[in-house]
Design a protein around this motif. Sequence first.
Motif, PDB file in Angstrom:
ATOM      1  N   HIS A   1       0.586  -1.579   0.077  1.00  0.00           N
ATOM      2  CA  HIS A   1       0.122   0.441  -0.084  1.00  0.00           C
ATOM      3  C   HIS A   1       1.045   1.190   0.026  1.00  0.00           C
ATOM      4  O   HIS A   1       2.003   0.841   0.104  1.00  0.00           O
ATOM      5  CB  HIS A   1      -0.923  -0.379   1.097  1.00  0.00           C
ATOM      6  CG  HIS A   1      -0.207  -0.029   2.514  1.00  0.00           C
ATOM      7  ND1 HIS A   1       0.733   1.461   3.471  1.00  0.00           N
ATOM      8  CD2 HIS A   1      -0.068  -1.660   3.622  1.00  0.00           C
ATOM      9  CE1 HIS A   1       0.428   0.645   4.260  1.00  0.00           C
ATOM     10  NE2 HIS A   1       0.632  -0.204   4.014  1.00  0.00           N
TER      11      HIS A   1
ATOM     12  N   SER B   1      -9.453   5.216   1.472  1.00  0.00           N
ATOM     13  CA  SER B   1      -9.910   4.146   2.409  1.00  0.00           C
ATOM     14  C   SER B   1     -10.771   3.336   0.758  1.00  0.00           C
ATOM     15  O   SER B   1     -10.887   4.022   0.109  1.00  0.00           O
ATOM     16  CB  SER B   1     -10.915   3.954   3.086  1.00  0.00           C
ATOM     17  OG  SER B   1     -11.996   4.303   3.166  1.00  0.00           O
ATOM     18  N   LYS B   2     -11.207   2.032   1.281  1.00  0.00           N
ATOM     19  CA  LYS B   2     -11.452   1.077  -0.496  1.00  0.00           C
ATOM     20  C   LYS B   2     -13.282   1.855  -0.288  1.00  0.00           C
ATOM     21  O   LYS B   2     -13.605   1.989  -1.875  1.00  0.00           O
ATOM     22  CB  LYS B   2     -11.356  -0.239  -0.069  1.00  0.00           C
ATOM     23  CG  LYS B   2      -9.773  -0.722  -0.742  1.00  0.00           C
ATOM     24  CD  LYS B   2      -9.558  -2.346  -0.941  1.00  0.00           C
ATOM     25  CE  LYS B   2      -8.139  -1.881  -1.064  1.00  0.00           C
ATOM     26  NZ  LYS B   2      -7.428  -3.600  -1.016  1.00  0.00           N
ATOM     27  N   SER B   3     -13.725   1.686   0.806  1.00  0.00           N
ATOM     28  CA  SER B   3     -15.043   1.775   0.517  1.00  0.00           C
ATOM     29  C   SER B   3     -15.205   3.561   0.543  1.00  0.00           C
ATOM     30  O   SER B   3     -16.668   3.613   0.426  1.00  0.00           O
ATOM     31  CB  SER B   3     -15.626   1.737   2.414  1.00  0.00           C
ATOM     32  OG  SER B   3     -14.657   2.751   2.487  1.00  0.00           O
TER      33      SER B   3
ATOM     34  N   ASP C   1      -3.933   3.005  -5.599  1.00  0.00           N
ATOM     35  CA  ASP C   1      -3.219   1.418  -5.063  1.00  0.00           C
ATOM     36  C   ASP C   1      -1.706   1.890  -5.971  1.00  0.00           C
ATOM     37  O   ASP C   1      -2.058   1.832  -6.882  1.00  0.00           O
ATOM     38  CB  ASP C   1      -3.806   0.106  -5.548  1.00  0.00           C
ATOM     39  CG  ASP C   1      -3.004  -1.116  -5.148  1.00  0.00           C
ATOM     40  OD1 ASP C   1      -2.352  -0.969  -4.864  1.00  0.00           O
ATOM     41  OD2 ASP C   1      -3.471  -1.838  -5.278  1.00  0.00           O
TER      42      ASP C   1
ATOM     43  N   LYS D   1     -11.880  -2.645 -10.027  1.00  0.00           N
ATOM     44  CA  LYS D   1     -11.832  -3.052  -8.489  1.00  0.00           C
ATOM     45  C   LYS D   1     -11.913  -3.294  -7.353  1.00  0.00           C
ATOM     46  O   LYS D   1     -12.111  -3.814  -6.918  1.00  0.00           O
ATOM     47  CB  LYS D   1     -10.318  -2.693  -8.756  1.00  0.00           C
ATOM     48  CG  LYS D   1      -9.213  -3.998  -7.713  1.00  0.00           C
ATOM     49  CD  LYS D   1      -7.462  -3.094  -8.718  1.00  0.00           C
ATOM     50  CE  LYS D   1      -7.528  -2.654  -7.296  1.00  0.00           C
ATOM     51  NZ  LYS D   1      -5.790  -1.928  -8.223  1.00  0.00           N
ATOM     52  N   ALA D   2     -12.494  -2.512  -7.593  1.00  0.00           N
ATOM     53  CA  ALA D   2     -13.772  -1.683  -5.986  1.00  0.00           C
ATOM     54  C   ALA D   2     -15.215  -2.516  -6.161  1.00  0.00           C
ATOM     55  O   ALA D   2     -15.348  -3.194  -5.074  1.00  0.00           O
ATOM     56  CB  ALA D   2     -14.313   0.140  -6.171  1.00  0.00           C
ATOM     57  N   ARG D   3     -15.192  -3.016  -7.522  1.00  0.00           N
ATOM     58  CA  ARG D   3     -16.813  -3.948  -7.761  1.00  0.00           C
ATOM     59  C   ARG D   3     -16.279  -5.267  -6.856  1.00  0.00           C
ATOM     60  O   ARG D   3     -16.997  -5.859  -5.581  1.00  0.00           O
ATOM     61  CB  ARG D   3     -17.524  -4.303  -8.767  1.00  0.00           C
ATOM     62  CG  ARG D   3     -17.834  -3.507  -9.356  1.00  0.00           C
ATOM     63  CD  ARG D   3     -18.702  -3.808 -10.244  1.00  0.00           C
ATOM     64  NE  ARG D   3     -19.697  -2.935 -11.479  1.00  0.00           N
ATOM     65  CZ  ARG D   3     -19.105  -2.072 -12.083  1.00  0.00           C
ATOM     66  NH1 ARG D   3     -17.406  -2.033 -12.235  1.00  0.00           N
ATOM     67  NH2 ARG D   3     -20.039  -0.519 -12.298  1.00  0.00           N
ATOM     68  N   GLN D   4     -15.383  -5.326  -6.663  1.00  0.00           N
ATOM     69  CA  GLN D   4     -15.460  -7.108  -5.807  1.00  0.00           C
ATOM     70  C   GLN D   4     -14.514  -6.598  -4.409  1.00  0.00           C
ATOM     71  O   GLN D   4     -14.033  -7.391  -3.149  1.00  0.00           O
ATOM     72  CB  GLN D   4     -13.152  -7.392  -6.626  1.00  0.00           C
ATOM     73  CG  GLN D   4     -13.943  -8.080  -7.402  1.00  0.00           C
ATOM     74  CD  GLN D   4     -12.031  -8.293  -8.652  1.00  0.00           C
ATOM     75  OE1 GLN D   4     -11.445  -7.653  -8.226  1.00  0.00           O
ATOM     76  NE2 GLN D   4     -12.403  -7.612  -9.785  1.00  0.00           N
ATOM     77  N   HIS D   5     -14.512  -5.488  -4.127  1.00  0.00           N
ATOM     78  CA  HIS D   5     -13.925  -5.441  -2.853  1.00  0.00           C
ATOM     79  C   HIS D   5     -15.496  -5.141  -1.920  1.00  0.00           C
ATOM     80  O   HIS D   5     -16.301  -4.539  -2.145  1.00  0.00           O
ATOM     81  CB  HIS D   5     -13.841  -3.412  -2.448  1.00  0.00           C
ATOM     82  CG  HIS D   5     -13.045  -3.275  -0.477  1.00  0.00           C
ATOM     83  ND1 HIS D   5     -12.513  -4.339  -0.328  1.00  0.00           N
ATOM     84  CD2 HIS D   5     -14.273  -2.341  -0.125  1.00  0.00           C
ATOM     85  CE1 HIS D   5     -12.313  -3.274   0.978  1.00  0.00           C
ATOM     86  NE2 HIS D   5     -13.066  -2.805   0.875  1.00  0.00           N
TER      87      HIS D   5
ATOM     88  N   MET E   1     -18.073  -4.419   0.457  1.00  0.00           N
ATOM     89  CA  MET E   1     -19.288  -3.509   0.754  1.00  0.00           C
ATOM     90  C   MET E   1     -21.037  -4.084   1.036  1.00  0.00           C
ATOM     91  O   MET E   1     -21.195  -4.247  -0.084  1.00  0.00           O
ATOM     92  CB  MET E   1     -17.980  -2.090   0.506  1.00  0.00           C
ATOM     93  CG  MET E   1     -18.950  -1.830  -0.827  1.00  0.00           C
ATOM     94  SD  MET E   1     -18.448  -0.439  -1.584  1.00  0.00           S
ATOM     95  CE  MET E   1     -17.235  -0.783  -1.756  1.00  0.00           C
TER      96      MET E   1
END
Length: 1068
Positions: free
Chosen positions: A75, A670-672, A678, A694-698, A700
């Motif tokens: 990170h 924050s990813k959320s 990244d 990528k965000a979709r895979q996180h 939430m």
Amino acid sequence: MQESSGKELPKTHDAVAVERYWLKNGACRDAINRVSVVDPAGGKESGVEPPHSRSSDAIPYVILMPPPNITGTLHNGHALFVTLQDILIRFHRMRGYKTLWLPGLDHAGIATQAVVERALRVEEGKSRRDVGRAEFLKRVWAWKERNGNRIIEQLKALGASADWDRLVFTMDPNHCKAVNEAFARLWNDGLIYRGRRLVNWDPKTGTAVSDEEVEHVTRKGELVYFAYPLRGLAACHPCIPSCHPCVSSCHPCESRGPEMDSRFRGNDKMEGGNDKVEGGNDSSSVTPAPASAGVNSAGVHKESHSARRACEEIIVATTRLETMLGDVAVAVHPQDERYKHLVGATLRHPFFPDRELRVIADAMVKPEFGSGAVKITPAHDPNDFAVGQRHGLPCLSVLTSDGRINDEGGPYRGLPKQEARRRIEEDLRKLGLFRKKEPIEHNVSVSQRSGEPIEPMISRQYFVRTESMARKAREVVDSGETQIFPSSWKKTWNHFLCNIQDWCVSRQLWWGHRIPVYYDLHKLRDAIQNDARQRGKETTALRALQTGVPRRELLRIALDTLEDEWIRAFSVASVEDLTAEQADRYVQEEDVLDTWFSSGLWPLATLGWPNKTADLQTFYPSAVLETGFDILFFWVARMVMLGTHFMGRSPFAHVYLHAMVRDAHGRKMSKSLGNAVDPLDVMRGATLKQLQDKARQHPMAADRLPQVLAGIAKQFPEGIPAAGADGLRLSLAILSGQGRDVRLAVPRITGYRAFLNKLWNATRFALPRLQQSSLVPLQQLRKELSLPDRWILSCLQRTIRTVHESLAVYRFDAAAQAVYHFVWSQLCDWYVECVKCDGLSPDCRDAINRVSTSVLWHVLETSVRLLHPFCPFITEELWRVLRPLSPQKLSHRFCCTSPYPEFDAAWVDEAAESDMELLQQAVTGIRAARAESGLPPSRKLPVILLVDDAAPRGLFASHASLVASLARAASVDVRAREGFAAPKGAVVHPGTVVHAMIVRGEADVQARRRTVKQQLEKARKELATVAAVLAGAAFAQRAPAAVVQAKREQRVALEKKVGALEQALQGL
RNA sequence: GGGCGCAUAACUCAGAGGUAGAGUGCUACCUUCACACGGUAGAAGUCGCUGGUUCGACUCCAGCUGCGCCCACCA
């Protein structure tokens, strides 16, 4: 890309390809190892590379890398520390220091255990207890292998030139040995003790955590008021002689003196607050707290009603109602007249008729808060614990380690605390003891790891006595033995160390260093028996003993029942493992140590401590600890404390604290939020779609996703261009201004990526020229240098100096910016243009070629070396093509092992700098005049330079063709401005000493007039300002002569400019 | 409640007691034989607010406002 194809560089710098090539090139790494690695045992250096001129063998330059957690992936924190530390390491390595950058990985106790547990639960549906300690640890190790290696690869991809062969893991045998040794020594010196204390309990992870691992967050909660009835009125009388015997005259306000009124003003507010009590809460039962009675505007009737109540009960308030199960007392302020007469009285606990709650007086109570009476739960609140200690109260723990009500909780046993809270409220209402509740914003202690609210709990833990070590840690900073950068952190450092509490180091986890304390079961058994004998009765412990319990159970019983001193007497801290015979008698402590205990030993353990190794003697203390300020207390303070304790001196000469990497708007990444950049995306580039995918895979909440996607689209509308590790590093270095947040903004990154391409192309431009001419060492050309040659060499020296000075004080931004500015604005914008010598006579061109090409090579390759610590990959690639052309046949095969440029005052040439500035003014003036005339750049026109008296007309005359070439003019004629009548239609762009004039302009006269008028207006304004300053009588008298002189010259220049503009305007 | 830091161009940031700087973006022009990830020229700022020190303050001092972070036992 092939190593041998040096002649051809692609048109555009492809960072990804170049970096891939150099990452694979082991020869480069080997070269680093050969020059870099010090063999402290005095072994020979197998150096193929010749030693540098400034070899500083005496003091190796050492950085211990902050070991990344094996839980994570790469990170921005890593990217930043790799960048900064690698800059320092490469800088010093190139300067000839022996360097050691010792990398490592941290086992990260709680964090790792938590992720592995989660994986176990998700993948197999099992808990860690299901698989057992040994099997669980096996899985953690497997995780470590997988993840640890990936992190190392990513750090390498960032260009980290660490000594990877020395990689240390905090669970390596050597490290374990150091941890055990440190523990044993501290234990034997009485600096570690075991005690029953109130600790921060994280119910989610089921372990105690240290004060530093607790965060305070403001949350909305409810303050619940309820009443404890008095056991009997009789109790009221004996305690306070002045207490009035009759009920009605017990009214608190009557005994309250007028001087007390202001102290109680807080109650007025509370009274007002009552109105806001939520409607649903049975408002009829809302009774004013006794304190408010006296100041209540309500009638006498109500007053007497409240007064009566005041003697029958005491109202307390709490945000954690379930803790009332563990209440053992109620405290009031000793001076509080409302309750004075009740001190010593006994209250009845509604759910435990046998329990007596004493009313006690303690100064910690704030009369103006709540009802002015505090329920005391020593087992579940730090304040209450302290009160309990002062008053000799029992500690009644009512919670289990996983946050449920325990056996002490009577009817609520087994309930989760939230449920218990609800039920208790219900029951209090039924009993008529509930009074009211009001919403409240208050600070909640939350576990940094799990995010769960911390439950203060009584338990036996191991503590490190911090006082003496903290004092030493303060001293080494005060004395300057360790210097903190930026120095503003010193204050925080001292504040923390002055207020530090003892450090709870035991953790109820499986993953970590098991505490090396061994309990002597034989002696403990005896102790239990003695204990029972002394008490003269058969204790439960004794009974258990007689029935024959397993060893572990015996230990548990002993730990639960025996005094701490006894246990200490019957246990040993040992570094060695148990022998077979001992194994029968001794049992090791189950708990493990706080991760920070082992990382606190980082400067020692990595160098072989406790053995007196050559490493330790050579590398301790290290040059600088570079890390984020967020772990100043967790880590830096502990390392300084333990290092100073065991070695007698601080582990670091410098501590440099970098800021946190944030998004472009200063928010935490924050990813959320969708704002996390990244570092891998910056290096390799990513389209908007890729980022969003990528965000979709996180994981939430589904309803949050659109918001996150929109956030990404807003922040990265064009995606992120591939800047490579070099681009990322350069951006981070420049953005990491001292003590500031590092805001990773894509436009900035794009700019630095473009810069690298610029340098790349400057080299591409130079290469054919360099290859065609035979280069000569600079010293031999000294007398033949042209003005631009002298100028660029002078600029180069100034840049070198700035870089050195900046890096010495960790101003990475200033250092990188200096190189950036030099390469782009001086080398590319001017020098390279000068070297092109467009339109010059062949003779002239030859001369320039012979000298300037050598200069160009020198400047370029020096720039490359200068930039290397910041951008190791591109510079290595460019060095590959530049080095073979060296007139001196440089022996250093790799840029990373070549010497760093050192400042040499001999090449600073102020005359060249000021002359060049004048030429630049002329060139810029011509370009501006052309632009103002609306002429296309392709049209080459004759130009006249009007030069003021004072200016060196010869300079312009002798460089007329250079000026013409740079300004794309057909010819340049130099004239004295004085007395020169500009022809009609001429366009003049005025400077301070030289004015550019285009004679045959084709300007739009209207537009031209407007422009000149504007310029004139501006110049006049400036002139007026300067004139006003000069006109002030005090100015001439008090300002320094140099300033006055400068102002005068300024006025003259401005007057000339105004004159020129007026003339130009007339000419139109 | 205490402490620390920040507030400068549209954005991200340097700077510094003596006429405001960079990168990105913007406008106009230019595909000039290294580079359009380019070149040239340009527009753009009451340097958060109010006082004070000073010949002179964006810079130093004090106060205020806003934002961020850290520490702290308010039930």
